[in-house]
Scaffold this active site. Structure first.
Site, PDB file in Angstrom:
ATOM      1  N   ASP A  15       0.700  -1.123  -0.072  1.00 38.05           N
ATOM      2  CA  ASP A  15       0.033  -0.087   0.091  1.00 38.05           C
ATOM      3  C   ASP A  15       0.937   1.240   0.040  1.00 38.05           C
ATOM      4  O   ASP A  15       0.521   2.064   0.894  1.00 38.05           O
ATOM      5  CB  ASP A  15      -1.058  -0.036   1.211  1.00 38.05           C
ATOM      6  CG  ASP A  15      -1.871  -1.014   1.300  1.00 38.05           C
ATOM      7  OD1 ASP A  15      -1.856  -2.004   0.175  1.00 38.05           O
ATOM      8  OD2 ASP A  15      -2.982  -1.210   2.120  1.00 38.05           O
ATOM      9  N   LYS A 115      -6.909  -4.768  -3.280  1.00 41.04           N
ATOM     10  CA  LYS A 115      -7.642  -5.542  -2.031  1.00 41.04           C
ATOM     11  C   LYS A 115      -8.415  -4.361  -1.609  1.00 41.04           C
ATOM     12  O   LYS A 115      -8.161  -3.292  -1.650  1.00 41.04           O
ATOM     13  CB  LYS A 115      -6.672  -5.960  -1.010  1.00 41.04           C
ATOM     14  CG  LYS A 115      -5.894  -4.642  -0.411  1.00 41.04           C
ATOM     15  CD  LYS A 115      -4.717  -5.396   0.522  1.00 41.04           C
ATOM     16  CE  LYS A 115      -4.028  -4.282   0.989  1.00 41.04           C
ATOM     17  NZ  LYS A 115      -4.737  -3.463   1.928  1.00 41.04           N
ATOM     18  N   CYS A 164      -1.961  -2.744   7.839  1.00 38.91           N
ATOM     19  CA  CYS A 164      -1.894  -3.494   6.531  1.00 38.91           C
ATOM     20  C   CYS A 164      -0.732  -4.310   6.501  1.00 38.91           C
ATOM     21  O   CYS A 164      -0.362  -5.539   6.116  1.00 38.91           O
ATOM     22  CB  CYS A 164      -2.179  -2.727   5.207  1.00 38.91           C
ATOM     23  SG  CYS A 164      -4.065  -2.669   5.133  1.00 38.91           S
TER      24      CYS A 164
HETATM   25  C1  VGL Z   1      -4.655   0.544   5.596  1.00 37.18           C
HETATM   26  C2  VGL Z   1      -6.031   1.406   7.108  1.00 37.18           C
HETATM   27  C3  VGL Z   1      -7.265   1.235   5.966  1.00 37.18           C
HETATM   28  C4  VGL Z   1      -3.204   0.336   5.166  1.00 37.18           C
HETATM   29  C5  VGL Z   1      -5.664   0.436   4.669  1.00 37.18           C
HETATM   30  O1  VGL Z   1      -2.811   0.363   4.387  1.00 37.18           O
HETATM   31  O2  VGL Z   1      -2.578   0.097   6.628  1.00 37.18           O
HETATM   32  N1  VGL Z   1      -4.893   1.266   6.738  1.00 37.18           N
HETATM   33  N2  VGL Z   1      -6.834   0.857   4.960  1.00 37.18           N
END
Ligand code: VGL
Ligand code: ZN
Length: 213
Positions: A15, A115, A164
């Site tokens: 991410d 995702k 994540c």
């Molecule tokens: C994430 C919160 C919501 C992350 C993704 O990438 O850690 N955190 N969506």
């Protein structure tokens, strides 16, 4: 953890997207600090297999506080019978904040795994969705993708260290891979969580790995 880069070790970059950078809608503390290091790591082609995950939510996603009237971001609610932290709207499909970060040349990634695209269920980990209406943490197929390529060890970096990245490392370990977390190439949403994250990793035997190890 002794780390020899081999064909059997995969790098998972979680991410690295503008919405998780300072100024983004769900900023990680110093999130931008990891971009040059990750760019360098991919350029060096040290890993045969590189997986990038991309948080990729439809508008109105169940993890957004804006989808639950009367709630605020960072509040916890019960969703599908399990605790769910509500977040500001982030990584909405097709928006600039959801892109893979333009500061990295992603050519070395041989899998880009999106995702969180089911409106009803969140997905922190690259390996499994969170609890949702379709049952207990459905697998994404990533474990099989790696295993069928002979991978038995994964190193995880990216954002966010306390969400994540942590969940991905934990699920990797649970799926039978040796798992390590590249601490310096990750940053948290909540810096105060770092001690708890370290304790969790130590308790579960997930190694903290330095790049030059
Ligand atoms: C994430 C919160 C919501 C992350 C993704 O990438 O850690 N955190 N969506
Ligand atoms: Zn998300």
């Amino acid at each position: 953890m002794p780390f020899a880069s081999t064909e059997r070790t995969a790098l998972i970059v979680v991410d690295v997207q503008p919405d998780f950078m300072p100024g983004g809608t769900l900023a990680c503390h110093e999130g931008d600090a990891i971009v040059p290091g990750i760019a360098r790591l991919l350029r060096a082609r040290r890993f045969r297999h590189v997986v990038a995950t991309q948080d990729w939510h439809p508008p109105g996603h169940a993890s957004f506080a804006s989808s639950h009237p009367g709630t605020q971001a960072f509040q916890q609610i019960d969703l599908h019978g399990h605790p769910q932290t509500l977040w500001p709207d982030h990584c909405v499909q097709g928006t600039p904040g959801a892109a893979l970060h333009p500061g990295v040349d992603w050519s070395a990634a041989d899998l880009i795994l999106r995702k969180g695209s089911d409106r009803q269920v969140d997905s922190y980990s690259g390996f499994r969705e969170n609890h949702g209406p379709h049952g207990t943490r459905p697998a994404t197929g990533l474990a099989g993708w790696l295993r069928e390529r002979g991978v038995d060890e994964v190193l995880v970096c990216g954002l966010a260290r306390d969400v994540c990245v942590l969940w991905t490392a934990q699920d990797a370990q649970a799926a039978g891979f040796r798992a390590g977390l590249l601490w310096e190439l990750s940053r948290p949403v909540t810096p105060a969580s770092d001690e708890a994250t370290r304790a969790t990793l130590a308790a579960q035997g997930i190694a903290l790995v330095r790049l030059d190890d």
